[in-house]
Design a protein around this motif. Structure first.
Motif, PDB file in Angstrom:
ATOM      1  N   SER A   1       0.832  -1.216   0.000  1.00 37.78           N
ATOM      2  CA  SER A   1       0.000   0.000   0.000  1.00 37.78           C
ATOM      3  C   SER A   1       0.863   1.261   0.000  1.00 37.78           C
ATOM      4  O   SER A   1       0.511   2.258  -0.635  1.00 37.78           O
ATOM      5  N   GLU A   2       2.029   1.204   0.661  1.00 34.68           N
ATOM      6  CA  GLU A   2       2.919   2.378   0.627  1.00 34.68           C
ATOM      7  C   GLU A   2       3.437   2.632  -0.792  1.00 34.68           C
ATOM      8  O   GLU A   2       3.501   3.765  -1.251  1.00 34.68           O
ATOM      9  N   LEU A   3       3.787   1.549  -1.468  1.00 38.12           N
ATOM     10  CA  LEU A   3       4.307   1.717  -2.837  1.00 38.12           C
ATOM     11  C   LEU A   3       3.213   2.184  -3.790  1.00 38.12           C
ATOM     12  O   LEU A   3       3.465   2.991  -4.690  1.00 38.12           O
ATOM     13  N   LEU A   4       1.998   1.689  -3.573  1.00 43.58           N
ATOM     14  CA  LEU A   4       0.893   2.121  -4.446  1.00 43.58           C
ATOM     15  C   LEU A   4       0.655   3.629  -4.333  1.00 43.58           C
ATOM     16  O   LEU A   4       0.282   4.283  -5.310  1.00 43.58           O
ATOM     17  N   LYS A   5       0.914   4.165  -3.151  1.00 43.86           N
ATOM     18  CA  LYS A   5       0.726   5.616  -2.957  1.00 43.86           C
ATOM     19  C   LYS A   5       1.704   6.429  -3.808  1.00 43.86           C
ATOM     20  O   LYS A   5       1.467   7.584  -4.107  1.00 43.86           O
ATOM     21  N   ARG A   6       2.796   5.795  -4.210  1.00 41.39           N
ATOM     22  CA  ARG A   6       3.798   6.527  -5.014  1.00 41.39           C
ATOM     23  C   ARG A   6       3.338   6.765  -6.443  1.00 41.39           C
ATOM     24  O   ARG A   6       4.014   7.456  -7.210  1.00 41.39           O
ATOM     25  N   SER A   7       2.194   6.187  -6.806  1.00 40.27           N
ATOM     26  CA  SER A   7       1.755   6.332  -8.199  1.00 40.27           C
ATOM     27  C   SER A   7       1.600   7.798  -8.617  1.00 40.27           C
ATOM     28  O   SER A   7       1.808   8.128  -9.781  1.00 40.27           O
ATOM     29  N   ASP A   8       1.264   8.673  -7.668  1.00 42.53           N
ATOM     30  CA  ASP A   8       1.110  10.100  -8.011  1.00 42.53           C
ATOM     31  C   ASP A   8       2.354  10.676  -8.694  1.00 42.53           C
ATOM     32  O   ASP A   8       2.250  11.569  -9.523  1.00 42.53           O
ATOM     33  N   GLU A   9       3.517  10.145  -8.324  1.00 38.21           N
ATOM     34  CA  GLU A   9       4.768  10.654  -8.933  1.00 38.21           C
ATOM     35  C   GLU A   9       4.791  10.463 -10.443  1.00 38.21           C
ATOM     36  O   GLU A   9       5.521  11.145 -11.150  1.00 38.21           O
ATOM     37  N   LEU A  10       3.986   9.502 -10.923  1.00 34.99           N
ATOM     38  CA  LEU A  10       3.978   9.224 -12.365  1.00 34.99           C
ATOM     39  C   LEU A  10       3.015  10.123 -13.137  1.00 34.99           C
ATOM     40  O   LEU A  10       2.970  10.091 -14.365  1.00 34.99           O
ATOM     41  N   ALA A  11       2.237  10.923 -12.382  1.00 36.14           N
ATOM     42  CA  ALA A  11       1.159  11.682 -13.027  1.00 36.14           C
ATOM     43  C   ALA A  11       1.644  12.570 -14.181  1.00 36.14           C
ATOM     44  O   ALA A  11       0.907  12.801 -15.136  1.00 36.14           O
ATOM     45  N   THR A  12       2.889  13.051 -14.093  1.00 34.80           N
ATOM     46  CA  THR A  12       3.359  13.940 -15.168  1.00 34.80           C
ATOM     47  C   THR A  12       3.694  13.188 -16.454  1.00 34.80           C
ATOM     48  O   THR A  12       3.708  13.776 -17.525  1.00 34.80           O
ATOM     49  N   VAL A  13       3.961  11.891 -16.358  1.00 34.79           N
ATOM     50  CA  VAL A  13       4.334  11.142 -17.564  1.00 34.79           C
ATOM     51  C   VAL A  13       3.228  10.206 -18.047  1.00 34.79           C
ATOM     52  O   VAL A  13       3.308   9.676 -19.158  1.00 34.79           O
ATOM     53  N   SER A  14       2.212   9.978 -17.221  1.00 32.41           N
ATOM     54  CA  SER A  14       1.223   8.974 -17.582  1.00 32.41           C
ATOM     55  C   SER A  14      -0.183   9.376 -17.149  1.00 32.41           C
ATOM     56  O   SER A  14      -0.381   9.911 -16.060  1.00 32.41           O
ATOM     57  N   ASP A  15      -1.159   9.083 -18.027  1.00 32.99           N
ATOM     58  CA  ASP A  15      -2.570   9.311 -17.680  1.00 32.99           C
ATOM     59  C   ASP A  15      -3.108   8.153 -16.842  1.00 32.99           C
ATOM     60  O   ASP A  15      -4.230   8.204 -16.362  1.00 32.99           O
ATOM     61  N   THR A  16      -2.308   7.112 -16.718  1.00 30.84           N
ATOM     62  CA  THR A  16      -2.788   5.911 -16.029  1.00 30.84           C
ATOM     63  C   THR A  16      -1.804   5.545 -14.928  1.00 30.84           C
ATOM     64  O   THR A  16      -1.358   4.401 -14.818  1.00 30.84           O
ATOM     65  N   SER A  17      -1.423   6.552 -14.114  1.00 33.01           N
ATOM     66  CA  SER A  17      -0.340   6.371 -13.148  1.00 33.01           C
ATOM     67  C   SER A  17      -0.636   5.266 -12.125  1.00 33.01           C
ATOM     68  O   SER A  17       0.243   4.487 -11.771  1.00 33.01           O
ATOM     69  N   ARG A  18      -1.884   5.205 -11.664  1.00 31.97           N
ATOM     70  CA  ARG A  18      -2.247   4.188 -10.668  1.00 31.97           C
ATOM     71  C   ARG A  18      -2.127   2.778 -11.272  1.00 31.97           C
ATOM     72  O   ARG A  18      -1.493   1.883 -10.709  1.00 31.97           O
ATOM     73  N   LEU A  19      -2.729   2.646 -12.445  1.00 31.41           N
ATOM     74  CA  LEU A  19      -2.688   1.335 -13.115  1.00 31.41           C
ATOM     75  C   LEU A  19      -1.236   0.928 -13.425  1.00 31.41           C
ATOM     76  O   LEU A  19      -0.842  -0.223 -13.227  1.00 31.41           O
ATOM     77  N   ASP A  20      -0.439   1.883 -13.894  1.00 30.64           N
ATOM     78  CA  ASP A  20       0.970   1.605 -14.201  1.00 30.64           C
ATOM     79  C   ASP A  20       1.690   1.037 -12.979  1.00 30.64           C
ATOM     80  O   ASP A  20       2.434   0.055 -13.071  1.00 30.64           O
ATOM     81  N   THR A  21       1.457   1.696 -11.823  1.00 24.26           N
ATOM     82  CA  THR A  21       2.122   1.260 -10.590  1.00 24.26           C
ATOM     83  C   THR A  21       1.667  -0.148 -10.212  1.00 24.26           C
ATOM     84  O   THR A  21       2.475  -0.995  -9.813  1.00 24.26           O
ATOM     85  N   GLU A  22       0.365  -0.386 -10.363  1.00 24.63           N
ATOM     86  CA  GLU A  22      -0.163  -1.716 -10.046  1.00 24.63           C
ATOM     87  C   GLU A  22       0.457  -2.783 -10.954  1.00 24.63           C
ATOM     88  O   GLU A  22       0.876  -3.845 -10.490  1.00 24.63           O
ATOM     89  N   VAL A  23       0.533  -2.456 -12.242  1.00 21.69           N
ATOM     90  CA  VAL A  23       1.073  -3.437 -13.192  1.00 21.69           C
ATOM     91  C   VAL A  23       2.543  -3.735 -12.880  1.00 21.69           C
ATOM     92  O   VAL A  23       2.977  -4.893 -12.913  1.00 21.69           O
ATOM     93  N   LEU A  24       3.304  -2.693 -12.536  1.00 17.34           N
ATOM     94  CA  LEU A  24       4.723  -2.912 -12.204  1.00 17.34           C
ATOM     95  C   LEU A  24       4.865  -3.754 -10.939  1.00 17.34           C
ATOM     96  O   LEU A  24       5.700  -4.660 -10.880  1.00 17.34           O
ATOM     97  N   LEU A  25       4.034  -3.469  -9.944  1.00 16.13           N
ATOM     98  CA  LEU A  25       4.088  -4.267  -8.712  1.00 16.13           C
ATOM     99  C   LEU A  25       3.727  -5.731  -8.989  1.00 16.13           C
ATOM    100  O   LEU A  25       4.389  -6.646  -8.502  1.00 16.13           O
ATOM    101  N   CYS A  26       2.674  -5.938  -9.757  1.00 12.87           N
ATOM    102  CA  CYS A  26       2.270  -7.313 -10.098  1.00 12.87           C
ATOM    103  C   CYS A  26       3.402  -8.030 -10.818  1.00 12.87           C
ATOM    104  O   CYS A  26       3.669  -9.205 -10.570  1.00 12.87           O
ATOM    105  N   HIS A  27       4.073  -7.304 -11.706  1.00 12.58           N
ATOM    106  CA  HIS A  27       5.172  -7.889 -12.471  1.00 12.58           C
ATOM    107  C   HIS A  27       6.309  -8.317 -11.539  1.00 12.58           C
ATOM    108  O   HIS A  27       6.839  -9.425 -11.642  1.00 12.58           O
TER     109      HIS A  27
END
Ligand code: GLN
Length: 278
Positions: free
Chosen positions: A6-32
């Motif tokens: 859950s702490e790492l998922l909160k970091r998804s906001d950092e991706l907001a400038t490069v991605s419209d899907t920052s939350r999903l991106d973070t989830e996919v990377l964690l799953c990977h």
């Protein structure tokens, strides 16, 4: 220091400038990194990552921050419910391209139809068709050797024995061969298109995206040579840009195709044109 999911998922906001899907991106990377599905992330939010998992996640996250496509980071992309390996040698399959698969499956072709996928890239179109039509004989070609190897690896992994993948620059290695369907998602973007400077496309090869003559060169080459390689009653299906429908229909009609029609993608934009050799 150990961190939780859950702490790492909160970091998804950092991706907001490069991605419209920052939350999903973070989830996919964690799953990977974890080798788990998304349900796992929500069922076990307090799960701690090992140091090596944390490092792996951080490396991928940093690369995503620099704009690298998620598909390049995980090495795979789903297309038509098939998991395909991807690489920087070719285009990352797009959901819009599934329209071409739908159009092909909507034709009433012979049980053992001969089909040609030109510029197959990852093999997406050919392999999706093979998954639906095990009796079709499908050739998948690409001019780029790395793409041929990638598509053939995907074919092997999926276990389809009705697809043959080989190197050919459009029809160059297909002298004298005819097909019931020729299908292609060729490069069709103009070199001056701003879109090439944005998002995932910056990490995809120009050879798969850009075509001369304002994006029409390869569409035009395929249309003018397809007649020679289609059997009577055969069909040509081409993906193209959303503003290219009129011209592609005109080119197909001039080349002698009948029943020429353009179909729209998921966003309602012109995306594929079909023609019939009567
Ligand atoms: N549709 C893709 C894009 O706009 C391009 C695909 C192609 O050039 N064949 O990024």
């Amino acid at each position: 220091m150990p961190v939780t999911l859950s702490e790492l998922l909160k970091r998804s906001d950092e991706l907001a400038t490069v991605s419209d899907t920052s939350r999903l991106d973070t989830e996919v990377l964690l799953c990977h990194v974890l080798g788990k599905n998304r349900t796992f992330l929500y069922t076990w939010p307090e799960q701690l990552l090992s140091t090596s998992q944390q490092n792996q996640f951080q490396t991928l996250f940093n690369r995503r921050l620099k704009g690298e496509p998620i598909a390049h980071l995980t090495g795979t992309r789903e297309f038509w419910s098939l998991s395909l390996n991807v690489s920087s040698a070719t285009l990352i399959p797009r959901p819009d391209t599934e329209l071409l698969v739908e159009l092909a499956l909507g034709l009433s072709l012979a049980e053992q139809a001969a089909v040609l996928d030109l510029g197959t890239g990852t093999g997406a179109i050919a392999l999706a068709l093979a998954s639906e039509k095990p009796h079709w004989n499908i050739c998948a070609v690409d001019a780029v050797a790395e793409a041929v190897a990638l598509a053939d690896e995907n074919r092997r992994q999926l276990g389809f024995d009705n697809v043959r993948v080989f190197q050919s620059d459009w029809f160059s290695e297909l002298n004298g061969q005819t097909f019931d369907l020729v299908i292609s998602n060729p490069p069709y973007i103009s070199a001056s298109d701003d879109h090439l400077q944005q998002g995932d496309v910056r990490f995809e090869p120009g050879s798969a995206l850009v075509a001369d003559e304002a994006g029409f060169a390869d569409l035009s080459t395929i249309i003018s040579n397809a007649n020679l390689h289609l059997s009577l009653g055969g069909w040509l299906i081409l993906e193209h840009g959303y503003e290219q429908g009129d011209e592609v229909r005109q080119m197909m009609s001039l080349a002698g195709f009948s029943r020429v029609a353009t179909h729209t993608d998921l966003a309602g934009l012109d995306r594929a044109t079909i023609g019939h050799k009567a």
